[in-house]
Design an enzyme around this catalytic site. Structure first.
Site, PDB file in Angstrom:
ATOM      1  N   ASN A   1       0.841  -1.051   0.249  1.00 58.99           N
ATOM      2  CA  ASN A   1      -0.082  -0.017  -0.056  1.00 58.99           C
ATOM      3  C   ASN A   1       0.951   1.273  -0.100  1.00 58.99           C
ATOM      4  OD1 ASN A   1      -2.393  -1.719   0.430  1.00 58.99           O
ATOM      5  ND2 ASN A   1      -1.891  -1.642   2.411  1.00 58.99           N
TER       6      ASN A   1
ATOM      7  N   GLU B   1      -0.732   2.910   5.897  1.00 61.18           N
ATOM      8  CA  GLU B   1      -1.002   3.502   7.351  1.00 61.18           C
ATOM      9  C   GLU B   1       0.139   3.790   7.946  1.00 61.18           C
ATOM     10  OE1 GLU B   1      -3.333   0.688   9.507  1.00 61.18           O
ATOM     11  OE2 GLU B   1      -4.956   1.169   8.133  1.00 61.18           O
ATOM     12  N   VAL B   2       1.502   3.210   7.569  1.00 57.90           N
ATOM     13  CA  VAL B   2       2.752   3.344   8.449  1.00 57.90           C
ATOM     14  C   VAL B   2       3.529   3.609   7.320  1.00 57.90           C
ATOM     15  CG1 VAL B   2       4.704   2.047   9.582  1.00 57.90           C
ATOM     16  CG2 VAL B   2       2.189   1.509  10.145  1.00 57.90           C
TER      17      VAL B   2
ATOM     18  N   HIS C   1       6.765  -1.097   3.171  1.00 60.22           N
ATOM     19  CA  HIS C   1       6.803  -2.400   3.626  1.00 60.22           C
ATOM     20  C   HIS C   1       5.872  -3.160   2.678  1.00 60.22           C
ATOM     21  CE1 HIS C   1       3.363   0.144   5.519  1.00 60.22           C
ATOM     22  NE2 HIS C   1       2.497  -1.126   5.118  1.00 60.22           N
TER      23      HIS C   1
HETATM   24  P1  AMP Z   1      -0.367  -0.557   5.718  1.00 57.64           P
HETATM   25  O1  AMP Z   1      -1.944  -0.308   5.823  1.00 57.64           O
HETATM   26  O2  AMP Z   1       0.057  -1.286   4.443  1.00 57.64           O
HETATM   27  O3  AMP Z   1       0.428   0.721   6.120  1.00 57.64           O
HETATM   28  O4  AMP Z   1      -0.147  -1.765   6.953  1.00 57.64           O
HETATM   29  C1  AMP Z   1       0.563  -1.475   8.077  1.00 57.64           C
HETATM   30  C2  AMP Z   1       0.670  -2.758   8.708  1.00 57.64           C
HETATM   31  O5  AMP Z   1       1.245  -2.666   9.847  1.00 57.64           O
HETATM   32  C3  AMP Z   1      -0.978  -3.418   9.217  1.00 57.64           C
HETATM   33  O6  AMP Z   1      -1.369  -4.459   8.753  1.00 57.64           O
HETATM   34  C4  AMP Z   1      -0.773  -3.512  10.686  1.00 57.64           C
HETATM   35  O7  AMP Z   1      -1.391  -4.490  11.166  1.00 57.64           O
HETATM   36  C5  AMP Z   1       0.696  -3.517  10.829  1.00 57.64           C
HETATM   37  N1  AMP Z   1       1.260  -3.077  12.247  1.00 57.64           N
HETATM   38  C6  AMP Z   1       1.223  -1.865  12.824  1.00 57.64           C
HETATM   39  N2  AMP Z   1       1.995  -1.837  13.954  1.00 57.64           N
HETATM   40  C7  AMP Z   1       2.653  -2.912  14.134  1.00 57.64           C
HETATM   41  C8  AMP Z   1       3.641  -3.518  14.752  1.00 57.64           C
HETATM   42  N3  AMP Z   1       4.040  -2.976  15.823  1.00 57.64           N
HETATM   43  N4  AMP Z   1       4.204  -4.921  14.539  1.00 57.64           N
HETATM   44  C9  AMP Z   1       3.705  -5.576  13.401  1.00 57.64           C
HETATM   45  N5  AMP Z   1       2.997  -5.057  12.585  1.00 57.64           N
HETATM   46  C10 AMP Z   1       2.373  -3.938  12.739  1.00 57.64           C
END
Ligand code: AMP
Length: 125
Positions: free
Chosen positions: A96, A104-105, A109
């Site tokens: 994403n 989100e992050v 990734h």
């Molecule tokens: P995205 O929407 O592609 O940015 O996905 C972010 C992903 O990070 C989501 O699937 C969350 O469940 C995962 N996530 C958030 N915080 C953590 C964490 N501390 N350790 C592992 N996964 C995480």
């Protein structure tokens, strides 16, 4: 214009060892760890150690060594998790990116997803 990296994002904190993670594989330039909220039996995140916001940032600015390491790490995860498409059941790669990608992050990734039939690729927005 350009990419602005926020070094306080949660994956940056994982890379600095400030918060724990469930590591599957660590290499020179990459880290693979289990998603905290798995959406499939296999749900591993692969990230580069370098400060890249999203996939297009990485593809444009990362070194060849980083790109090779990252890509090989994804391949290793597939065989380690038993989802490889060659002689196994198959899997899905998702990255994403940005607002429309609903990222989100803000640290690159890729999601390695598998362990069940995953259904169609996109849901209606
Ligand atoms: P995205 O929407 O592609 O940015 O996905 C972010 C992903 O990070 C989501 O699937 C969350 O469940 C995962 N996530 C958030 N915080 C953590 C964490 N501390 N350790 C592992 N996964 C995480």
């Amino acid at each position: 214009m350009g990419y602005v990296y926020d070094s306080e994002n949660i994956f940056a904190k994982i890379l600095r060892g400030e918060i724990p993670n469930n590591t599957v594989l660590e290499t020179e330039h990459s880290l693979a760890f289990r998603d905290l909220y798995p959406q499939a039996p296999v749900h591993v995140l692969v990230i580069p150690k370098g400060p890249y916001v999203c996939y297009d940032h990485f593809a444009q600015e990362a070194s060849e060594a980083e790109i090779v390491d990252f890509t090989r790490t994804v391949g290793k995860i597939c065989t380690m998790e038993g989802v490889q498409a060659g002689d196994g059941p198959g899997w899905r790669l998702i990255s994403n990116s940005g607002e429309h990608g609903v990222q989100e992050v803000p640290h690159l990734h890729v999601h390695v997803l598998g362990g069940r039939v995953l259904g169609r690729m996109l849901q209606p927005a």
